[in-house]
Structures are given as structure tokens and as C-alpha cells.
Design a protein around this motif. Structure first.
Motif, PDB file in Angstrom:
ATOM      1  N   TYR A 261      38.846  63.535  48.157  1.00 43.52           N
ATOM      2  CA  TYR A 261      39.149  64.949  47.916  1.00 43.52           C
ATOM      3  C   TYR A 261      38.982  65.353  46.457  1.00 43.52           C
ATOM      4  CZ  TYR A 261      41.265  65.111  52.539  1.00 43.52           C
ATOM      5  OH  TYR A 261      41.474  65.065  53.886  1.00 43.52           O
ATOM      6  N   PHE A 262      38.890  64.372  45.551  1.00 44.89           N
ATOM      7  CA  PHE A 262      38.996  64.682  44.126  1.00 44.89           C
ATOM      8  C   PHE A 262      37.682  64.458  43.390  1.00 44.89           C
ATOM      9  CE2 PHE A 262      43.114  62.548  45.373  1.00 44.89           C
ATOM     10  CZ  PHE A 262      43.697  63.726  45.781  1.00 44.89           C
ATOM     11  N   ASP A 263      37.539  65.139  42.234  1.00 43.85           N
ATOM     12  CA  ASP A 263      36.341  64.887  41.428  1.00 43.85           C
ATOM     13  C   ASP A 263      36.506  63.545  40.698  1.00 43.85           C
ATOM     14  OD1 ASP A 263      37.981  65.312  39.232  1.00 43.85           O
ATOM     15  OD2 ASP A 263      37.256  67.332  38.857  1.00 43.85           O
ATOM     16  N   LYS A 264      35.425  63.098  40.085  1.00 41.02           N
ATOM     17  CA  LYS A 264      35.403  61.732  39.528  1.00 41.02           C
ATOM     18  C   LYS A 264      36.505  61.489  38.482  1.00 41.02           C
ATOM     19  CE  LYS A 264      31.511  59.709  41.316  1.00 41.02           C
ATOM     20  NZ  LYS A 264      31.792  60.256  42.647  1.00 41.02           N
ATOM     21  N   PRO A 265      36.698  62.408  37.495  1.00 44.57           N
ATOM     22  CA  PRO A 265      37.762  62.140  36.510  1.00 44.57           C
ATOM     23  C   PRO A 265      39.149  62.050  37.170  1.00 44.57           C
ATOM     24  CG  PRO A 265      36.310  63.906  35.751  1.00 44.57           C
ATOM     25  CD  PRO A 265      35.911  63.604  37.157  1.00 44.57           C
ATOM     26  N   ALA A 266      39.393  62.905  38.182  1.00 45.70           N
ATOM     27  CA  ALA A 266      40.696  62.874  38.865  1.00 45.70           C
ATOM     28  C   ALA A 266      40.842  61.577  39.673  1.00 45.70           C
ATOM     29  CB  ALA A 266      40.843  64.089  39.786  1.00 45.70           C
ATOM     30  N   GLN A 267      39.746  61.129  40.303  1.00 45.95           N
ATOM     31  CA  GLN A 267      39.789  59.860  41.053  1.00 45.95           C
ATOM     32  C   GLN A 267      40.130  58.713  40.102  1.00 45.95           C
ATOM     33  OE1 GLN A 267      35.976  59.288  42.916  1.00 45.95           O
ATOM     34  NE2 GLN A 267      36.334  60.820  44.482  1.00 45.95           N
ATOM     35  N   HIS A 268      39.495  58.754  38.935  1.00 49.59           N
ATOM     36  CA  HIS A 268      39.685  57.689  37.964  1.00 49.59           C
ATOM     37  C   HIS A 268      41.152  57.626  37.515  1.00 49.59           C
ATOM     38  CE1 HIS A 268      38.749  55.103  34.557  1.00 49.59           C
ATOM     39  NE2 HIS A 268      37.606  54.873  35.157  1.00 49.59           N
ATOM     40  N   ALA A 269      41.707  58.802  37.191  1.00 51.11           N
ATOM     41  CA  ALA A 269      43.101  58.854  36.727  1.00 51.11           C
ATOM     42  C   ALA A 269      44.038  58.353  37.822  1.00 51.11           C
ATOM     43  CB  ALA A 269      43.453  60.286  36.331  1.00 51.11           C
ATOM     44  N   MET A 270      43.777  58.761  39.069  1.00 51.11           N
ATOM     45  CA  MET A 270      44.656  58.357  40.164  1.00 51.11           C
ATOM     46  C   MET A 270      44.587  56.849  40.413  1.00 51.11           C
ATOM     47  SD  MET A 270      44.662  59.367  44.110  1.00 51.11           S
ATOM     48  CE  MET A 270      43.944  57.845  44.587  1.00 51.11           C
ATOM     49  N   LEU A 271      43.359  56.301  40.374  1.00 52.23           N
ATOM     50  CA  LEU A 271      43.214  54.862  40.605  1.00 52.23           C
ATOM     51  C   LEU A 271      43.923  54.068  39.517  1.00 52.23           C
ATOM     52  CD1 LEU A 271      39.524  54.796  41.832  1.00 52.23           C
ATOM     53  CD2 LEU A 271      41.526  54.049  43.143  1.00 52.23           C
ATOM     54  N   GLN A 272      43.851  54.588  38.274  1.00 54.98           N
ATOM     55  CA  GLN A 272      44.540  53.891  37.182  1.00 54.98           C
ATOM     56  C   GLN A 272      46.046  53.874  37.411  1.00 54.98           C
ATOM     57  OE1 GLN A 272      42.674  55.636  33.774  1.00 54.98           O
ATOM     58  NE2 GLN A 272      42.349  53.627  32.871  1.00 54.98           N
ATOM     59  N   ARG A 273      46.572  55.004  37.908  1.00 55.20           N
ATOM     60  CA  ARG A 273      48.013  55.059  38.193  1.00 55.20           C
ATOM     61  C   ARG A 273      48.357  54.083  39.320  1.00 55.20           C
ATOM     62  NH1 ARG A 273      47.686  60.611  36.693  1.00 55.20           N
ATOM     63  NH2 ARG A 273      47.200  61.388  38.759  1.00 55.20           N
TER      64      ARG A 273
ATOM     65  N   GLY B 119      33.962  51.834  38.799  1.00 56.28           N
ATOM     66  CA  GLY B 119      33.822  51.036  37.581  1.00 56.28           C
ATOM     67  C   GLY B 119      35.142  50.653  36.952  1.00 56.28           C
ATOM     68  N   LEU B 120      36.235  51.029  37.577  1.00 53.30           N
ATOM     69  CA  LEU B 120      37.553  50.704  37.014  1.00 53.30           C
ATOM     70  C   LEU B 120      37.957  49.308  37.487  1.00 53.30           C
ATOM     71  CD1 LEU B 120      40.292  51.920  35.702  1.00 53.30           C
ATOM     72  CD2 LEU B 120      40.975  52.192  38.072  1.00 53.30           C
ATOM     73  N   HIS B 121      37.496  48.291  36.773  1.00 50.78           N
ATOM     74  CA  HIS B 121      37.774  46.939  37.242  1.00 50.78           C
ATOM     75  C   HIS B 121      38.792  46.238  36.362  1.00 50.78           C
ATOM     76  CE1 HIS B 121      34.986  46.683  40.592  1.00 50.78           C
ATOM     77  NE2 HIS B 121      34.215  47.483  39.884  1.00 50.78           N
ATOM     78  N   ALA B 122      39.351  46.992  35.398  1.00 48.51           N
ATOM     79  CA  ALA B 122      40.274  46.375  34.457  1.00 48.51           C
ATOM     80  C   ALA B 122      41.422  45.705  35.210  1.00 48.51           C
ATOM     81  CB  ALA B 122      40.821  47.437  33.516  1.00 48.51           C
ATOM     82  N   GLY B 123      41.498  44.393  35.113  1.00 50.59           N
ATOM     83  CA  GLY B 123      42.616  43.677  35.715  1.00 50.59           C
ATOM     84  C   GLY B 123      42.491  43.451  37.203  1.00 50.59           C
ATOM     85  N   LEU B 124      41.399  43.916  37.828  1.00 51.97           N
ATOM     86  CA  LEU B 124      41.265  43.742  39.280  1.00 51.97           C
ATOM     87  C   LEU B 124      40.069  42.857  39.602  1.00 51.97           C
ATOM     88  CD1 LEU B 124      41.789  47.388  40.573  1.00 51.97           C
ATOM     89  CD2 LEU B 124      43.420  45.498  40.710  1.00 51.97           C
ATOM     90  N   GLU B 125      40.182  42.088  40.679  1.00 51.07           N
ATOM     91  CA  GLU B 125      39.012  41.350  41.157  1.00 51.07           C
ATOM     92  C   GLU B 125      38.696  41.783  42.575  1.00 51.07           C
ATOM     93  OE1 GLU B 125      39.675  37.157  41.502  1.00 51.07           O
ATOM     94  OE2 GLU B 125      41.802  37.482  41.919  1.00 51.07           O
ATOM     95  N   HIS B 126      37.407  41.763  42.886  1.00 49.74           N
ATOM     96  CA  HIS B 126      36.951  42.168  44.212  1.00 49.74           C
ATOM     97  C   HIS B 126      37.222  41.028  45.182  1.00 49.74           C
ATOM     98  CE1 HIS B 126      33.604  43.017  47.162  1.00 49.74           C
ATOM     99  NE2 HIS B 126      34.367  44.083  47.206  1.00 49.74           N
ATOM    100  N   VAL B 127      37.883  41.314  46.309  1.00 47.75           N
ATOM    101  CA  VAL B 127      38.240  40.265  47.265  1.00 47.75           C
ATOM    102  C   VAL B 127      37.389  40.376  48.524  1.00 47.75           C
ATOM    103  CG1 VAL B 127      40.117  39.333  48.691  1.00 47.75           C
ATOM    104  CG2 VAL B 127      40.624  40.300  46.459  1.00 47.75           C
ATOM    105  N   ALA B 128      37.177  41.587  48.976  1.00 44.74           N
ATOM    106  CA  ALA B 128      36.383  41.836  50.185  1.00 44.74           C
ATOM    107  C   ALA B 128      35.958  43.291  50.115  1.00 44.74           C
ATOM    108  CB  ALA B 128      37.207  41.574  51.439  1.00 44.74           C
ATOM    109  N   ASN B 129      35.231  43.743  51.131  1.00 46.96           N
ATOM    110  CA  ASN B 129      34.765  45.124  51.134  1.00 46.96           C
ATOM    111  C   ASN B 129      35.946  46.093  50.964  1.00 46.96           C
ATOM    112  OD1 ASN B 129      33.156  47.308  51.382  1.00 46.96           O
ATOM    113  ND2 ASN B 129      32.878  47.145  53.602  1.00 46.96           N
ATOM    114  N   SER B 130      35.958  46.837  49.865  1.00 43.71           N
ATOM    115  CA  SER B 130      37.009  47.831  49.575  1.00 43.71           C
ATOM    116  C   SER B 130      38.392  47.234  49.338  1.00 43.71           C
ATOM    117  CB  SER B 130      37.132  48.866  50.703  1.00 43.71           C
ATOM    118  OG  SER B 130      35.896  49.390  51.042  1.00 43.71           O
ATOM    119  N   VAL B 131      38.457  45.922  49.085  1.00 44.62           N
ATOM    120  CA  VAL B 131      39.758  45.277  48.810  1.00 44.62           C
ATOM    121  C   VAL B 131      39.698  44.615  47.431  1.00 44.62           C
ATOM    122  CG1 VAL B 131      41.498  43.636  49.624  1.00 44.62           C
ATOM    123  CG2 VAL B 131      39.989  44.773  51.278  1.00 44.62           C
TER     124      VAL B 131
END
Ligand SMILES: C[S@@+](CC[C@H](N)C(=O)[O-])C[C@H]1O[C@@H](n2cnc3c(N)ncnc32)[C@H](O)[C@@H]1O
Length: 160
Positions: free
Chosen positions: A101-113, A134-146
Motif C-alpha cells: 500500500y505504501f511508496d518506497k520511502p514509507a515501506q523502507h521506514a516501516m520495515l526498519q521499524r 535492499g534493507l538487509h542490515a542485520g538480517l539474513e535471507h532464510v527462504a523465499n520472503s523469510v
């Protein structure tokens, strides 16, 4: 239901927070009441123990069993606003089909929260059409969308 079926509930202190911005959606979640035919894709091992059958003026309804509803708190949260009323971190966060539902900057801010509320080793589940932008700080990819919070829990080994 999955948590109850998979874990020995007496040994785990399970709490689930369900949120939405839309109070009508929250009322539906609180009632936990659905037409019986909507359970077609729910496997019998979950359907049989965790739903109660009801009949209302000839309509066949099912309600999520009290033992499941007791695990879940329902709260109105606007994911776009700062200062969510949450004082804990979660072992798993499901945020599926919401960032669309959100534009890219809003998505980014929400994912960071969201990541801020993920406990060390905790899992973040997004919808299949959503990405971390591209927000991978501190996260590792485990599976599709996880994704998993890379930080290690001081008392718990990471699952393989
Ligand atoms: C497509 S539905 C997805 C529901 C569920 N997560 C699923 O995958 O079935 C999107 C939901 O996001 C909620 N939503 C939209 N904007 C929101 C916001 N700013 N904060 C919280 N929830 C929001 C809508 O009310 C709607 O219930």
C-alpha cells in the motif's frame, strides 16, 4: 493453531499480537467467526481441534476455539506512524501483503521499524510479492520472503 499443535503449550509462554489499522478488520479477528465453507483449505488436523461449530439461523458457522483466541491480543496499530505501543520483541513477525500500500520511502521506514521489534534470531515473514528493498542490515535471507535477525540470542542457539 500451528503453535498449539507444534509446541507443548504448558512449557511455552506463547503470546501473539495481531494488528491492523482498520477497526472493522480487528472486530472480525476478535470474533473469530467464519462461514464453515471458508475452512476448506484448513487441514483437518487443525480444523477439528481448534474450531467450534455453531449454527445461526440455518447458517453453518465455525468459531476459533477459546484456547487459541486466548493467545491472541488484538490492537489497532498504524504501521505508518512512529511510536508503536509495543514494549517487547517478537520471535516471529508476519507482515504480509501490507507494504504494497505504501511508496518506497514509507515501506523502507516501516520495515526498519519492524526489524527493531525482531528478537535476536527472530524471523520476519513478508508476502511473496514483497521485498526488503535492499534493507538487509542485520538480517539474513532464510527462504523465499523469510528473513532472520542475525543477532544471536544470549541463551538460545540459532535453529539450523
Ligand atoms: C491485503 S490485506 C492483508 C491482510 C493479511 N496480512 C493477509 O496477508 O491476509 C492488507 C491489510 O493491511 C491493512 N493496512 C493498510 N494500511 C495499514 C497501516 N498503515 N497500518 C496497519 N495496517 C494497514 C489493511 O487494513 C488490510 O487489512
Amino acid at each position: 493453531m500451528t503453535v498449539l499443535a507444534a509446541l507443548a503449550p504448558a512449557r511455552w509462554d506463547v503470546k501473539i499480537l495481531a494488528s491492523d489499522i482498520d477497526t472493522e478488520m480487528l472486530a472480525v479477528a476478535l470474533a473469530g467467526l467464519y462461514p464453515e465453507e471458508s475452512l476448506r483449505s484448513v487441514p483437518p488436523r487443525l480444523r477439528d481441534p481448534y474450531f467450534v461449530r455453531l449454527s445461526n439461523h440455518g447458517r453453518h458457522l465455525v468459531q476459533i476455539a477459546p484456547e487459541v483466541r486466548e493467545l491472541v491480543k488484538v490492537r489497532r496499530i498504524n504501521l505508518m506512524e512512529e511510536g508503536w505501543p509495543i514494549r517487547t520483541q517478537f520471535d516471529a513477525i508476519f507482515c504480509r501483503n501490507v507494504t504494497i500500500y505504501f511508496d518506497k520511502p514509507a515501506q523502507h521506514a516501516m520495515l526498519q521499524r519492524l526489524v527493531h521489534f525482531l528478537s535476536p534470531g527472530g524471523l520476519l515473514f513478508l508476502g511473496h510479492s514483497e521485498s526488503l528493498l535492499g534493507l538487509h542490515a542485520g538480517l539474513e535471507h532464510v527462504a523465499n520472503s523469510v528473513y532472520r535477525n542475525r543477532a544471536r540470542h544470549p541463551h538460545r542457539p540459532l535453529a539450523p
